[in-house]
Design a protein around this motif. Structure first.
Motif, mmCIF file in Angstrom:
data_model
loop_
_atom_site.group_PDB
_atom_site.id
_atom_site.type_symbol
_atom_site.label_atom_id
_atom_site.label_comp_id
_atom_site.label_asym_id
_atom_site.label_seq_id
_atom_site.Cartn_x
_atom_site.Cartn_y
_atom_site.Cartn_z
ATOM 1 N N TRP A 1 0.817 -1.211 0.000
ATOM 2 C CA TRP A 1 0.000 0.000 0.000
ATOM 3 C C TRP A 1 0.852 1.262 0.000
ATOM 4 O O TRP A 1 0.393 2.331 -0.400
ATOM 5 C CB TRP A 1 -0.930 0.012 1.214
ATOM 6 N N GLY A 2 2.080 1.155 0.493
ATOM 7 C CA GLY A 2 2.926 2.334 0.601
ATOM 8 C C GLY A 2 2.435 3.282 1.671
ATOM 9 O O GLY A 2 1.588 2.934 2.508
ATOM 10 N N THR A 3 2.959 4.501 1.663
ATOM 11 C CA THR A 3 2.511 5.539 2.596
ATOM 12 C C THR A 3 1.806 6.638 1.818
ATOM 13 O O THR A 3 2.229 7.004 0.717
ATOM 14 C CB THR A 3 3.701 6.141 3.371
ATOM 15 N N ALA A 4 0.747 7.163 2.372
ATOM 16 C CA ALA A 4 -0.060 8.172 1.683
ATOM 17 C C ALA A 4 -1.049 8.778 2.666
ATOM 18 O O ALA A 4 -1.183 8.290 3.804
ATOM 19 C CB ALA A 4 -0.808 7.524 0.517
ATOM 20 N N PRO A 5 -1.744 9.823 2.281
ATOM 21 C CA PRO A 5 -2.869 10.288 3.102
ATOM 22 C C PRO A 5 -3.883 9.154 3.236
ATOM 23 O O PRO A 5 -4.134 8.421 2.269
ATOM 24 C CB PRO A 5 -3.439 11.452 2.289
ATOM 25 N N PRO B 53 -5.492 18.339 2.745
ATOM 26 C CA PRO B 53 -5.393 17.400 1.626
ATOM 27 C C PRO B 53 -4.336 17.857 0.608
ATOM 28 O O PRO B 53 -4.185 19.057 0.366
ATOM 29 C CB PRO B 53 -6.787 17.442 0.998
ATOM 30 N N VAL B 54 -3.636 16.886 0.038
ATOM 31 C CA VAL B 54 -2.648 17.169 -1.002
ATOM 32 C C VAL B 54 -2.865 16.185 -2.136
ATOM 33 O O VAL B 54 -2.898 14.971 -1.922
ATOM 34 C CB VAL B 54 -1.205 17.047 -0.464
ATOM 35 N N ASN B 55 -3.003 16.699 -3.358
ATOM 36 C CA ASN B 55 -3.227 15.791 -4.480
ATOM 37 C C ASN B 55 -1.905 15.265 -5.037
ATOM 38 O O ASN B 55 -0.820 15.600 -4.542
ATOM 39 C CB ASN B 55 -4.083 16.453 -5.567
ATOM 40 N N GLY B 56 -2.001 14.460 -6.090
ATOM 41 C CA GLY B 56 -0.814 13.830 -6.640
ATOM 42 C C GLY B 56 0.180 14.798 -7.227
ATOM 43 O O GLY B 56 1.368 14.461 -7.402
ATOM 44 N N VAL C 79 -5.644 11.052 8.061
ATOM 45 C CA VAL C 79 -4.205 11.270 8.207
ATOM 46 C C VAL C 79 -3.671 11.955 6.954
ATOM 47 O O VAL C 79 -3.896 11.481 5.835
ATOM 48 C CB VAL C 79 -3.466 9.930 8.436
ATOM 49 N N ASP C 80 -2.983 13.072 7.138
ATOM 50 C CA ASP C 80 -2.403 13.811 6.012
ATOM 51 C C ASP C 80 -1.033 13.271 5.632
ATOM 52 O O ASP C 80 -0.364 12.597 6.418
ATOM 53 C CB ASP C 80 -2.273 15.294 6.367
ATOM 54 N N GLY C 81 -0.596 13.601 4.408
ATOM 55 C CA GLY C 81 0.710 13.180 3.919
ATOM 56 C C GLY C 81 1.093 13.943 2.669
ATOM 57 O O GLY C 81 0.601 15.037 2.412
ATOM 58 N N ARG C 82 2.029 13.347 1.893
ATOM 59 C CA ARG C 82 2.508 13.948 0.653
ATOM 60 C C ARG C 82 3.166 15.303 0.879
ATOM 61 O O ARG C 82 3.011 16.225 0.068
ATOM 62 C CB ARG C 82 1.369 14.074 -0.366
ATOM 63 N N LYS C 83 3.896 15.421 1.988
ATOM 64 C CA LYS C 83 4.633 16.643 2.276
ATOM 65 C C LYS C 83 6.070 16.276 2.596
ATOM 66 O O LYS C 83 6.380 15.124 2.912
ATOM 67 C CB LYS C 83 4.008 17.378 3.479
ATOM 68 N N VAL C 84 6.956 17.256 2.532
ATOM 69 C CA VAL C 84 8.357 17.016 2.836
ATOM 70 C C VAL C 84 8.495 16.543 4.278
ATOM 71 O O VAL C 84 8.038 17.217 5.213
ATOM 72 C CB VAL C 84 9.188 18.297 2.621
#
Length: 335
Positions: free
Chosen positions: A245-249, A314-317, A266-271
């Motif tokens: 699944w990897g890591t992601a929001p 939220p952060v998109n691709g 849970v948020d993600g896709r940030k430095v």
């Protein structure tokens, strides 16, 4: 009025309470004597009450008259017992059970972990949770903010998966079974991870690979389709590595044995903050007492809305701080 007698014996005071008229108005006596009198009386009648929290000097006659009612002291004693019980719990149980006075129907808890942050919504009445759907279901999706507003949901999260070829669809066609307030809205076949995620007429969170006929027989009132399942009847899923699944929001929903519902975003896709994997979701749900839990749609879909406004990040691709129109969600509808 209640009178009080104190007899000293071997330096240990013995206090007895008797029903008799007071010779003077207790509120006209000096504050020190007033506090001493009432404190001793309370200590005798309601040993669980924290006397230090009582305002003996109130100028409000109505409040002062209530001080000597049995109901007043019983409620205060019960409150003190509840506080004592909460103080004996671990920090996670206490966080769940201590309600927010601003909105006692639900509570938001900040969640932080290695590589992610977000919110856990605690909802105390599962009967108020319903499936939200796009107003143009089957054709185009809708932002969760709009779905929440249309249904007067004070709190909402994204829901099940949807057809999304090349990650560029209109987001309007849900996967599998969708049920809202007892009405079956979609019933396509689903062979992906997880399955039906929803609530039955007894307000229990139900997880399973079921047919439409089975869902009807199980009295499912509100449901979406997604996965994987994280915890089933207290047994956590075993995920090797990140399970592919990897890591992601991420978004997940769970329920404790006491019926309290947990909604996790849970948020993600940030430095330095890529997001969470399935083990992270399991760990958070375990920590807060989930007995059943499942992952909902994640990535760009991951969103939590309070009072029709997005409260997470939220952060998109492409790295833009935005979510997308989707097919379904879960909402807390109080009206």
């Amino acid at each position: 009025h209640l009178g009080i007698n104190e007899q000293k014996k071997d330096k240990n005071p013995q206090i007895t309470a008797t029903w008799k008229p007071l010779t003077a108005n207790i509120w006209d006596t000096p504050a020190k004597e007033k506090r001493l009198f009432v404190s001793r009386l309370i200590a005798f009648l309601y040993p669980n009450v924290n006397v230090a929290k009582i305002d003996f000097s109130s100028s409000d006659k109505r409040k002062r008259s209530n001080v000597f009612t049995k109901e007043y002291w019983a409620s205060l004693a019960n409150k003190s017992k509840e506080e004592a019980n909460l103080s004996n719990l671990n920090e996670y149980e206490r966080a769940v059970l201590e309600k927010d006075k601003n909105h006692p129907e639900y509570k938001l808890i900040n969640i932080e972990g290695k590589g992610y942050s977000g919110y856990l919504a605690v909802i105390y009445d599962a009967s108020k949770i319903h499936t939200l759907v796009s107003s143009n279901l089957g054709k185009t999706g809708q932002y969760v903010t709009k779905m929440a507003e249309n249904n007067k949901a004070v709190l909402a999260i994204n829901g099940g998966g949807f057809e999304d070829e090349n990650h560029n669809s209109a987001g309007g066609v849900p996967l599998g079974i969708t049920i809202s307030k007892g009405k079956i809205l979609t019933k396509s076949s689903y062979s992906g991870p997880g399955g039906l995620i929803g609530f039955d007429e007894d307000d229990k969170l139900v997880l399973g690979k079921v047919s439409v006929a089975q869902a009807q027989k199980m009295n499912i009132r509100d449901a979406v389709t997604c996965g994987p399942f994280l915890i089933i009847n207290g047994q956590s899923s075993e995920v090797l590595g990140n399970g592919g699944w990897g890591t992601a929001p991420r978004t997940a929903i769970g329920q404790r044995k006491d019926g309290i519902v947990l909604m996790l975003v849970v948020d993600g896709r940030k430095v330095g903050m890529p997001g969470a994997d399935m083990d992270d979701l399991i760990e958070v749900m375990e920590r807060y007492g989930a007995y059943n839990a499942a992952a909902l749609d994640g990535g760009t879909s991951t969103v939590m809305v309070e009072n029709y406004k997005v409260i997470n990040d939220p952060v998109n691709g492409s790295g833009a701080h935005k979510t997308r129109p989707i097919a379904t969600g879960f909402g807390l509808i109080l009206e």
